[in-house]
Motif scaffolding. Structure first.
Motif, PDB file in Angstrom:
ATOM      1  N   LEU A  59      11.863   4.275   8.265  1.00 23.44           N
ATOM      2  CA  LEU A  59      11.913   3.815   7.084  1.00 23.44           C
ATOM      3  C   LEU A  59      12.131   4.409   5.719  1.00 23.44           C
ATOM      4  O   LEU A  59      11.298   4.506   5.831  1.00 23.44           O
ATOM      5  CB  LEU A  59      11.692   2.236   6.892  1.00 23.44           C
ATOM      6  CG  LEU A  59      12.262   1.339   5.291  1.00 23.44           C
ATOM      7  CD1 LEU A  59      13.625   0.936   6.025  1.00 23.44           C
ATOM      8  CD2 LEU A  59      11.607  -0.123   6.275  1.00 23.44           C
ATOM      9  N   GLY A  60      13.049   4.515   4.810  1.00 20.29           N
ATOM     10  CA  GLY A  60      13.088   5.282   3.845  1.00 20.29           C
ATOM     11  C   GLY A  60      13.458   4.736   2.335  1.00 20.29           C
ATOM     12  O   GLY A  60      14.320   3.844   3.330  1.00 20.29           O
ATOM     13  N   GLU A 114       0.775  -1.134  -0.100  1.00 19.03           N
ATOM     14  CA  GLU A 114       0.318   0.185   0.168  1.00 19.03           C
ATOM     15  C   GLU A 114       1.191   1.596  -0.008  1.00 19.03           C
ATOM     16  O   GLU A 114       0.160   2.124  -0.696  1.00 19.03           O
ATOM     17  CB  GLU A 114      -0.585  -0.109   0.997  1.00 19.03           C
ATOM     18  CG  GLU A 114      -2.141  -1.507   1.287  1.00 19.03           C
ATOM     19  CD  GLU A 114      -3.223  -0.405   1.919  1.00 19.03           C
ATOM     20  OE1 GLU A 114      -4.016   0.087   2.649  1.00 19.03           O
ATOM     21  OE2 GLU A 114      -2.810  -1.491   3.071  1.00 19.03           O
ATOM     22  N   ALA A 115       2.134   1.585   0.864  1.00 20.58           N
ATOM     23  CA  ALA A 115       2.454   2.468   0.839  1.00 20.58           C
ATOM     24  C   ALA A 115       3.719   2.165  -0.445  1.00 20.58           C
ATOM     25  O   ALA A 115       4.395   3.286  -0.174  1.00 20.58           O
ATOM     26  CB  ALA A 115       4.074   1.995   1.818  1.00 20.58           C
ATOM     27  N   ASP A 116       4.025   1.319  -1.237  1.00 15.04           N
ATOM     28  CA  ASP A 116       4.012   1.911  -2.405  1.00 15.04           C
ATOM     29  C   ASP A 116       5.842   1.373  -2.330  1.00 15.04           C
ATOM     30  O   ASP A 116       7.015   2.099  -2.983  1.00 15.04           O
ATOM     31  CB  ASP A 116       4.326   3.077  -3.573  1.00 15.04           C
ATOM     32  CG  ASP A 116       4.503   2.721  -5.118  1.00 15.04           C
ATOM     33  OD1 ASP A 116       5.155   1.571  -5.407  1.00 15.04           O
ATOM     34  OD2 ASP A 116       5.387   3.806  -5.939  1.00 15.04           O
ATOM     35  N   MET A 117       6.117   0.336  -1.870  1.00 20.79           N
ATOM     36  CA  MET A 117       7.355  -0.041  -0.776  1.00 20.79           C
ATOM     37  C   MET A 117       7.668  -1.137  -1.034  1.00 20.79           C
ATOM     38  O   MET A 117       8.129  -1.960  -0.842  1.00 20.79           O
ATOM     39  CB  MET A 117       8.126   0.717   0.783  1.00 20.79           C
ATOM     40  CG  MET A 117       8.036   2.130   0.508  1.00 20.79           C
ATOM     41  SD  MET A 117       7.943   2.577   2.040  1.00 20.79           S
ATOM     42  CE  MET A 117       9.759   2.406   2.358  1.00 20.79           C
ATOM     43  N   HIS A 155       8.410   8.356   0.122  1.00 25.40           N
ATOM     44  CA  HIS A 155       8.482   6.738   0.551  1.00 25.40           C
ATOM     45  C   HIS A 155       8.664   7.004   1.804  1.00 25.40           C
ATOM     46  O   HIS A 155      10.025   6.287   2.613  1.00 25.40           O
ATOM     47  CB  HIS A 155       8.578   5.586  -0.410  1.00 25.40           C
ATOM     48  CG  HIS A 155       8.419   5.640  -1.588  1.00 25.40           C
ATOM     49  ND1 HIS A 155       8.758   5.007  -2.784  1.00 25.40           N
ATOM     50  CD2 HIS A 155       7.146   6.090  -1.871  1.00 25.40           C
ATOM     51  CE1 HIS A 155       7.881   4.809  -3.710  1.00 25.40           C
ATOM     52  NE2 HIS A 155       6.600   5.573  -3.242  1.00 25.40           N
ATOM     53  N   VAL A 156       8.389   6.428   3.175  1.00 15.84           N
ATOM     54  CA  VAL A 156       8.205   6.681   4.546  1.00 15.84           C
ATOM     55  C   VAL A 156       7.641   5.607   5.352  1.00 15.84           C
ATOM     56  O   VAL A 156       6.650   6.538   5.135  1.00 15.84           O
ATOM     57  CB  VAL A 156       8.596   7.976   5.100  1.00 15.84           C
ATOM     58  CG1 VAL A 156       8.954   7.783   6.751  1.00 15.84           C
ATOM     59  CG2 VAL A 156       9.847   8.935   4.272  1.00 15.84           C
TER      60      VAL A 156
END
Length: 354
Positions: free
Chosen positions: A65-66, A30-33, A150-151
């Motif tokens: 985290l990023g 969902e976070a595109d990570m 993205h974090v």
């Protein structure tokens, strides 16, 4: 007497780890990570932070985290990142990062970062603004409107309760190792108490007053000491409930101090805000009840009430002196009090208000 034969088969192993990792993996999607190795490493971070200790002392670091350190610092309001190590995206790297960084990330001065790079993870700490009126990095992440940066943030809310947060409103509360899921999340309880303490503050001052109390209360909640708070309506300076304790000769008007800083922004006003936050933390670390008022005033601390003899005889009642006191306070809601709060020594929190 011999053990079970081969026909008994191998013991059945039950583990929540794969379920947690699957949920974390879906969160990262969902976070595109998306990354299986990141999901496994992040799961390790959640489990370890759920009740993290060093030398027997509980620690409450915040970790982020990023993928881009500069963008992460801009989003979180961070400064002066200090790299301390690196390794592959594994549980071992997470454990090493926490061992080296967590003792430095106490309070609101420093936070941990984990940066994804092609070779694995780089980790370290970055400086944050500890001022009681400044948003914390996690609050800034909560308010981030979209998921372009993205974090992911991780914070222990209480024993075995973790907030896993992304931008754009993405959030999970993770309950581990028997944490009770029938209770309201600690963040919701603290919001209720901060709202009660500022209910009768003028609208022009209410937002930053509420933020001040929420941040101070959260730091108190992370201590090992139990806490009780009684909130009185604005028209009251005391209560017939109180039989002993220290009531200030004049209510301490916290909102007036905050307004002064908001208007002048000078050093002495900022110093007064910091000192007031520390004073409130100290009051709430004492035995007894800290007494606040719905207009943001501090009235007293180390206050005690009389317990009716019938209270412990009620069917289904469990708890010690602090829990009995909380029940006395709750019984006075709508009459003597506007709100009551408890943080038990085992970490449970509750707030009732009118």
């Amino acid at each position: 007497m011999t053990g079970p034969g081969p026909e008994a088969g191998s013991p059945l192993i039950l583990s929540f780890r794969h379920l947690l990792t699957e949920s974390v993996s879906a969160f990262l999607d969902e976070a595109d990570m998306t990354c299986p190795q990141t999901a496994d490493a992040l799961s390790e971070l959640l489990v370890t932070l759920s009740r993290y200790r060093e030398e027997g002392a509980l620690l409450f670091p915040t970790a982020f985290l990023g993928d881009d350190l500069g963008a992460m610092m801009e989003l979180l309001g961070g400064h002066d990142p200090i790299p301390l190590g690196s390794g592959p995206r594994t549980r071992a790297t997470i454990q090493r990062a926490l061992k080296q960084c967590a003792p430095l990330g106490q309070g609101r001065w420093w936070a941990l970062y984990l940066l994804r790079e092609p070779a694995g993870l780089t980790y370290g700490i970055f400086r944050t603004d500890p001022f009681p009126l400044a948003e914390t990095p996690l609050e800034r992440l909560r308010h981030a409107p979209d998921r372009g940066v993205h974090v992911v943030g991780v914070l222990q809310l209480a024993d075995n309760i973790i907030e896993l947060r992304g931008s754009g409103g993405l959030c999970r509360h993770v309950y581990l190792s028997g944490a009770r899921i029938d209770l309201e999340p600690p963040s919701v309880v603290l919001d209720a108490l901060a709202s009660a303490v500022t209910e009768q503050v003028l609208p022009s001052s209410r937002e930053y007053a509420r933020g001040f109390f929420r941040r101070v209360l959260f730091e108190v909640m992370q201590s090992s000491h139990g806490t009780l708070v009684a909130v009185l309506p604005r028209e009251r300076a005391g209560s017939a409930l109180f039989v002993d304790g220290i009531l200030l000769p004049r209510p301490m008007d916290v909102v007036a101090l905050l307004d002064r800083h908001h208007t002048t922004q000078d050093g002495s006003a900022a110093s007064a805000v910091r000192a007031t936050a520390q004073l409130l933390r100290g009051m709430m670390a004492t035995d007894g009840i800290t007494v606040l008022r719905a207009d943001g005033c501090i009235l007293g601390y180390n206050v005690f009430v009389r317990h009716p003899e019938t209270l412990t005889r009620q069917p289904g009642f469990f708890g010690g002196a602090r829990r009995r006191t909380y029940e006395v306070l709750c019984a006075a809601l709508g009459n003597e009090l506007a709100a009551a709060f408890i943080r038990s020594q085992d970490g449970d929190v509750a707030c009732r208000r009118v």
